[in-house]
Motif scaffolding. Structure first.
Motif: not given
Length: 886
Positions: A729-753
């Protein structure tokens, strides 16, 4: 044993597969273990016909068997997978005759003995090809026990069965109407006849009264036939006894057109008064129903055809003509002599030989038959005992039962030279019949029946004749019979599966196998059956040359659910190769990052981090799932479980997280991570080995391991102590957080770099502790400039928002956020979450689901509903906050 890092940067089956199979054979790894304490597990291969090369259907069938036997071998069973081939009677003889015909030679030119020698050479040629194909597929067969249906041992079993059934009155010889193949010049059983729709006609013919009787104002009656070429064999015309229309003419005599012979009008209940005119011609030598009528009325049987379907002397002036030429000639003569009333074109179903493709004749012939009713009853009764054959899927048991309940006597003699010659002899002077396992002692006074047995007669004994029966004390028969699983296609339930069951019940008083796994057919991308005429056949060896055996096996194992057809496509093969390449590269990375002292052993649990606990718990769950699904023959679902674990959990997440320790300065942490990586990879390739034997063996031998081969390595088992739902559960939560941040970045074209501020507002202490303990991962995977984790955070208006389990995540990207667009995005989330809440509520309000589903599944659904509601509330609140800023 230490690792041997000889792995290319890209998966190449041509570097992995060649030579490996021979190494397995040289080490004797496919033989039974001989461990008398181990539980035996046996499979007999459905013997391929020695008529040609194996096709994709064979590859599918044998891959499934190999997966089963490899897993059972690794699980410690004393396994036997017995190989063999079928002489295939008419099919093989037809192939050899076709080859001889190209040389201008017939079997009659050679004579029986030389012809059979020629067929044996064909058998050796194609058996060699099949052996090479089995090797290419990686089939773990015990070749020391290989059998052929014409082996002396199997021939002895065939003779024993024939004699026993004959002595019980279940085999008899008689003159009956049978299906006749005029090209192969042999009898066929009902299931060797394929019905096809062909263009034909109803020929309406006058049959005049012999004494000038007038009926309905005419001096003839009207008879409709689809086969005027058989008219010369007519011996009567029949009407139904209760048909009032014809009561006054029953007993009258008619003149057979073109032939002049007088034939009677008779009454018989066989006739359907509702069909046509309610009058039918009776031709006992050329129709099975007419044969029965003829027997009841003591009518003569006039056979008008030769073995090759040309007309014989009984056909009069049409003698020597081919049957279809005779039809044209007879129709013309009927027209010229004013017997033809009209010709009505029709399309009707006509039987064709499964082997030669020619139209089958119903022909009067003396043949050997098996009386099926008592055998079928015993087989059906056995299904009600505690020793039944279990069909997978279960629905195919109905197919079996329907067939056995409606079965006809089985014509078992074939007018061929290749096969088991019938063990019956006729005395040259007295005509006495002798049936025995051995020839009569005064053989010079006897002549053996020239016919051979239907190839399915010997194949029906395959599960026990291959084990040494009729010697019931044979070691293999006592140890490995009944067999455990038969794998075969649904197209031969009638031909083979049913016959194995009733013969086994009759002669061993046991079922031949516990399970019969029925698979479908392989079709092309458009769903069409593969055939020569369509030119859409695929040679499995060509597929292996391009993609490797493991890729083909992966595709075949994941093709469909039991009983279903599967569509072959090169797109699917590309995906299979791509998956193996992913496994290869992940394995190569792991192996390259191991030290010489790394072992596939877990460190003390006290030093496991969250990601360690999570991957080991996920591995444990995958082992449980794959084992359960294999036991239920759900190989497609097992493949999905493996794919998700390997691609998502292990490659995309754990290996990426492991890089933190592998590249860090903490040597103890690095060593622990190396051991865990090595352990998880070791267990994963063991799970994969039954499906992908070549690549997993290469990977396993390239990493730290104990033993000589994965073939006999132990299969992974579940360790209850490794289950860690909290870590998951805890790891799923952490993965969900990371995916959420990455998705938000992608929405506004803010690259991971580019580094960004990340604000995480937690709803409970546990979520806060998990995120704080794993800040390194969040920073690395999300590339944060400033990371704030707190229970209270003032979220800026111009921020991308994500609502996840237990938290809200804000990315203050002021320059990139459009409030209206952000509200619209969140409103889409509300729509999705509302839908999920309704779905979960509906499911949980279904009393049947709550009562019948496993408790953990129901609990998971309740947890999901709670999470969806929490996210929905938080998302709606965030929308309100943003709307205030507009």
């Amino acid at each position: 044993m230490t690792k041997d890092v000889a792995m290319s940067t890209k998966y190449d089956p041509k570097q992995v597969e060649p030579g490996r199979y021979q190494e397995w054979l040289d080490q004797g790894l496919f033989k039974p273990s001989g461990d008398k304490k181990a539980k035996p597990y046996s499979i007999v291969i459905p013997p391929p016909n020695v008529t040609g090369k194996l096709h994709l259907g064979h590859a599918w069938d044998t891959t499934l068997q190999d997966m089963i036997i490899r897993q059972k071998r690794m699980q410690g069973f004393d396994t036997l997978w017995l190989p063999g081939m079928d002489h295939a009677g008419i099919a093989t003889q037809s192939k050899v005759e076709a080859r001889l015909a190209e040389q201008g030679v017939s079997r009659y030119d050679l004579g029986r003995e030389k012809f059979i020698d020629t067929v044996w050479k064909w058998k050796d040629e194609y058996a060699d090809i099949i052996h090479k194909q089995w090797a290419k597929l990686g089939l773990s067969l015990d070749y020391d026990r290989e059998r052929f249906t014409l082996d002396e041992g199997l021939s002895q079993a065939v003779r024993k069965v024939f004699v026993k059934l004959y002595q019980k009155g279940l085999i008899y010889r008689g003159e009956y109407i049978i299906n006749w193949d005029p090209k192969a010049r042999t009898a066929l059983s009902d299931i060797e006849v394929i019905h096809k729709d062909v263009k034909g006609a109803f020929y309406h013919v006058k049959y005049p009264f012999a004494d000038g009787t007038t009926f309905n104002g005419k001096n003839y009656i009207e008879i409709a036939t689809t086969r005027p070429e058989t008219m010369m064999g007519d011996v009567a015309v029949a009407v139904h006894p209760s048909d009032e229309r014809y009561k006054d003419i029953v007993g009258k005599t008619l003149i057979l057109p073109l032939q002049g012979r007088h034939i009677p009008i008779i009454a018989d209940e066989y006739v359907d008064p509702q069909f046509g005119t309610g009058m039918v011609k009776i031709t006992p030598a050329h129709d099975p129903n007419d044969f029965g009528v003829g027997n009841r009325h003591d009518l003569k049987r006039i056979n008008t055809m030769n073995e090759d379907a040309s007309m014989n002397a009984n056909a009069g002036k049409y003698e020597g003509m081919d049957r279809f030429e005779a039809r044209k000639a007879i129709v013309k003569d009927l027209e010229d002599q004013d017997y033809m009333l009209r010709i009505e074109p029709i399309v009707h179903s006509v039987g064709h030989s499964e082997r030669t493709g020619v139209q089958v004749e119903a022909r009067l012939s003396t043949q050997w038959f098996v009386k099926m009713e008592p055998l079928a009853k015993a087989a059906l009764a056995n299904q009600k005992t505690d020793d039944p054959v279990k069909f997978v899927p279960e629905r195919f048991e109905n197919t079996f039962e329907q067939w056995m309940n409606n079965i006809h006597d089985w014509v078992i003699s074939r007018q061929l030279w290749w096969g088991h010659q019938i063990p019956a002899w006729y005395h040259k002077e007295t005509g006495e019949v002798y049936v025995g396992e051995e020839a009569p002692k005064d053989i010079e006074n006897w002549e053996q029946d020239p016919d051979v047995l239907d190839t399915w007669f010997s194949s029906a004994l395959w599960p026990f004749s291959t084990m040494g029966w009729p010697d019931e004390n044979a070691a293999d028969f006592k140890r490995y019979f009944p067999t455990d699983t038969l794998v075969t296609g649904y197209d031969i339930i009638f031909f083979w599966v049913s016959r194995m069951i009733f013969q086994s019940v009759e002669f061993t008083e046991r079922r031949p196998f516990e399970h019969v796994l029925i698979h479908g057919l392989i079709r092309d991308e458009q769903g069409r059956k593969m055939s020569k005429s369509l030119g859409n056949g695929i040679d499995p060896m060509d597929v292996i040359d391009k993609y490797g055996a493991d890729a083909l096996r992966w595709f075949l194992s994941n093709g469909s659910a039991p009983g279903q057809d599967v569509r072959f496509s090169y797109t699917k093969m590309d995906a299979a190769w791509n998956f193996i390449n992913k496994i290869w590269n992940a394995s190569r990375f792991v192996i390259m990052n191991l030290d010489d002292d790394t072992r596939a052993e877990l460190p003390e649990k006290a030093v496991w981090k969250l990601s360690d606990k999570w991957i080991i718990s996920r591995l444990n769950h995958t082992i449980a799932e794959v084992t359960r699904l294999f036991d239920g023959f759900e190989f497609g679902e097992a493949g999905r479980a493996l794919y998700n674990f390997i691609w998502n959990d292990f490659c995309d997440w754990y290996i990426e997280m492991a890089k933190e320790d592998l590249n860090g300065d903490d040597q103890a942490a690095k060593k622990n991570t190396q051991n865990i990586l090595c352990f998880v990879l070791d267990q994963t390739v063991r799970l994969l080995h039954p499906i992908m034997p070549f690549v997993t063996e290469k990977i396993w031998l390239s990493m730290p391991h104990t033993g000589t081969s994965l073939v006999t390595a132990s299969y992974p088992t579940v360790v209850a102590d490794y289950d860690d739902p909290q870590a998951e559960r805890e790891m799923d939560n952490l993965i969900e957080l990371i995916k959420a941040v990455r998705n938000s970045r992608a929405e506004v074209n803010a690259p991971l770099s580019s580094a960004v501020d990340i604000l995480i507002k937690t709803k409970d202490d546990q979520t806060k502790q998990v995120f704080e303990a794993n800040k390194d991962y969040i920073e690395r995977f999300c590339h944060s400039k400033k990371l704030e984790i707190a229970a209270t955070i003032d979220a800026p208006a111009l921020a991308m928002t994500s609502v996840i389990t237990g938290a809200e995540v804000y990315l203050p990207l002021a320059d990139l956020v459009d409030l209206n667009e952000e509200i619209k995005r969140l409103q889409k989330d509300v729509k999705k979450l509302t839908s999920e809440v309704k779905r979960a509520e509906s499911k949980l309000s279904n009393q049947r689901f709550v009562t019948n589903a496993p408790t953990e599944i129901v609990e998971q659904e309740r947890e999901k509903l709670s999470g969806y509601k929490e996210k929905l509330t938080a998302t709606n609140e965030r929308i309100k906050e943003l709307e205030k800023e507009l």
